[in-house]
Design a protein around this motif. Structure first.
Motif, mmCIF file in Angstrom:
data_model
loop_
_atom_site.group_PDB
_atom_site.id
_atom_site.type_symbol
_atom_site.label_atom_id
_atom_site.label_comp_id
_atom_site.label_asym_id
_atom_site.label_seq_id
_atom_site.Cartn_x
_atom_site.Cartn_y
_atom_site.Cartn_z
ATOM 1 N N LEU A 118 7.237 -0.023 -3.120
ATOM 2 C CA LEU A 118 7.244 1.670 -3.444
ATOM 3 C C LEU A 118 6.099 1.755 -2.110
ATOM 4 C CD1 LEU A 118 7.160 4.502 -4.613
ATOM 5 C CD2 LEU A 118 5.113 3.857 -6.450
ATOM 6 N N GLY B 138 6.771 8.439 -8.775
ATOM 7 C CA GLY B 138 6.321 6.738 -8.582
ATOM 8 C C GLY B 138 5.568 7.026 -6.888
ATOM 9 N N ILE C 296 8.564 1.871 -11.638
ATOM 10 C CA ILE C 296 8.142 1.253 -10.195
ATOM 11 C C ILE C 296 9.024 0.617 -9.294
ATOM 12 C CG2 ILE C 296 5.977 0.516 -8.393
ATOM 13 C CD1 ILE C 296 4.851 2.551 -9.810
ATOM 14 N N ALA D 260 11.893 3.897 -9.290
ATOM 15 C CA ALA D 260 11.322 4.854 -7.901
ATOM 16 C C ALA D 260 11.788 4.638 -6.607
ATOM 17 C CB ALA D 260 9.116 5.081 -7.954
ATOM 18 N N TYR E 170 1.401 6.608 -7.210
ATOM 19 C CA TYR E 170 0.849 5.114 -6.201
ATOM 20 C C TYR E 170 -0.298 6.191 -5.722
ATOM 21 C CZ TYR E 170 1.215 2.040 -2.300
ATOM 22 O OH TYR E 170 1.130 1.154 -2.104
#
Lengths: 251, 200
Positions: free
Chosen positions: B71, A65, A47, A50, A69
């Motif tokens: 992210l 990633g 993660i 990414a 998600y």
């Protein structure tokens, strides 16, 4: 460690052994836990890597990633609704832990920690306790109305309430046994057919040719196992989402 | 190359860990997953659960507070960027449409203005022409009237002369005939005769 004495030993692959000898023995840290730690490291690395570049147009790793998600986030929001957004990291952790446990188990010499009922049961209990605590925090005592649906005749309560309570607790069993049984069955099959390859292969001149059959079966099984690895992680995550839905909305 | 090396290291790691340790103890009866009573497996099974709880909790914390927010920020960033770009494109399109509308309106107003100018000019020219024609007509009418008056006067004077000549001729004829007539009577007779013939 597989086939001492020319017998099919499919179960010893699930035996625990202390990690790094005496040190692991002293703190009860087995190779199973080492693989959990490896999974933790790989998931976090995955993660973080990414997200590292944060490019507008994602590369392959970043795409993967982001896809994972958004896949889990979509699953949680679809099942639980917008209130479910804050439980997304939990479901993501569950999904990734199971998925990496299953996938790491596909590597040669690796240990599949999801093939241990103790592990899957612990994971299921973590889900169960988390979901129940969330439900109690959101609804307080009203949560117990979950076990007796509104509008049902009161005289049915002695039957309905025990059934509902049992079905609520059986979530732990169904969650854990499903994953455990799938992984054990897959790895036992792989081991059995791999042993066939070795046993048949040592049967003189024709042996190697006959051994091709179980080998091809094993190749198919490996592909099948990869499917199961993803599928079981998905099932675990979506059931967790569904239980979260029940906790948030009570039916 | 680096990836292959990484993969090899990763796959070799558990093998070496496995090789470095041996389970020991008596052989395990039945499923090792349920061997809680085994002297070696039992404690390891319990330890496995404890460590799993620790590791899973750490994984959850790492994901929830470190990795996933990063992210998520990347994804959110892109979403906002796309949204703002779309917004800008929409605004540009709107201003373009407004410019087109303004241009069309300007063309329209210019056209009507030009039309009005043409109309005004034509009207002015018409008026001028009308005025000139009227003045010309008036002048012509006046000249005609004057000419008519002159003709009339000329005729009158001519007729007066005719009557006088007629009277004198009558008198001359009469005197030649040896008769004389009263000038007044001759004059009246001539007048009568002229009236009868339509010569006023």
């Amino acid at each position: 460690m597989a086939k001492e004495g020319k017998t099919i030993d499919a179960l010893s692959q699930f035996e625990l052994s202390p990690f790094l000898g005496g040190f692991g023995q002293a703190i009860g840290f087995s190779q199973s836990n080492a693989f959990m730690l490896l999974a933790l490291g790989l998931i976090t690395l995955f993660i973080m890597a990414a997200a590292a570049r944060g490019a507008m147009i994602p590369g392959r790793l970043q795409s993967l990633g982001e896809a994972s998600y958004e896949f889990i986030q979509g699953m949680v929001t679809e099942q639980v609704g917008d209130e479910g957004k804050k439980y997304f990291p939990f479901v993501f952790a569950i999904f990734m832990f199971v998925l990496f446990g299953n996938l790491l188990g596909m590597l040669p010499y690796a240990f599949t920690f999801t093939s241990h009922i103790a592990v899957t049961l612990t994971l299921a209990v973590i889900v169960f306790v988390t979901v129940t605590v969330i439900a109690l925090m959101r609804h307080g005592m009203h949560f117990f109305s979950y076990f007796f649906p509104e509008g049902a005749p009161v005289w049915l309560a002695p039957i309905i309430i025990p059934v509902e309570v049992i079905s609520y607790f059986s979530r732990v069993v169904s969650l854990s046994v499903r994953l455990f049984a799938n992984m054990v069955a897959g790895h036992v099959m792989l081991k059995v057919f791999a042993t066939f390859v070795v046993l048949l292969g040592s049967l003189g001149a024709v042996g190697p040719f006959v051994a091709v059959l179980p080998l091809s079966v094993n190749i198919a099984l490996v592909g099948f196992e990869f499917l199961v690895a993803f599928l079981q992680a998905y099932v675990f995550a979506i059931l967790t989402s569904i239980y979260l839905h029940d906790a948030v909305h009570l039916h | 190359m680096r990836r292959i090396l990484l993969a090899m290291t990763l796959s070799a790691m558990p093998a070496t860990a496995w090789a470095a340790s041996s389970a020991g103890g008596p052989p395990v009866e039945g499923m090792p997953q349920l061997a809680f009573g085994h002297p070696v497996q039992g404690p390891l099974l319990i330890g496995q659960i404890v460590w799993q709880v620790v590791i899973f909790f750490s994984l959850f914390l790492l994901l929830a507070f470190v990795a996933l927010p990063k992210l998520g920020a990347v994804i959110e960033n892109r979403r906002q960027r796309i949204e703002s770009d779309l917004e800008a494109a929409r605004a540009a399109m709107q201003s373009a449409e407004a410019a087109i509308a303004a241009q069309r309106e300007a063309t329209q107003s210019a056209r009507t203005e030009a039309q009005a100018a043409v109309n005004a000019a034509m009207q002015a020219a018409q008026q001028e022409m009308d005025a000139k024609a009227e003045a010309l007509n008036a002048a012509l009418a006046k000249q005609i009237a004057e000419a008519e008056a002159r003709i009339d006067q000329g005729r009158k004077s001519a007729l007066g002369a005719v009557r006088q000549v007629a009277g004198e001729t009558v008198e001359a004829l009469l005197s030649k005939l040896g008769a004389s007539a009263d000038a007044g009577k001759v004059q009246a007779a001539v007048q009568r005769e002229a009236t009868a013939r339509g010569i006023s």
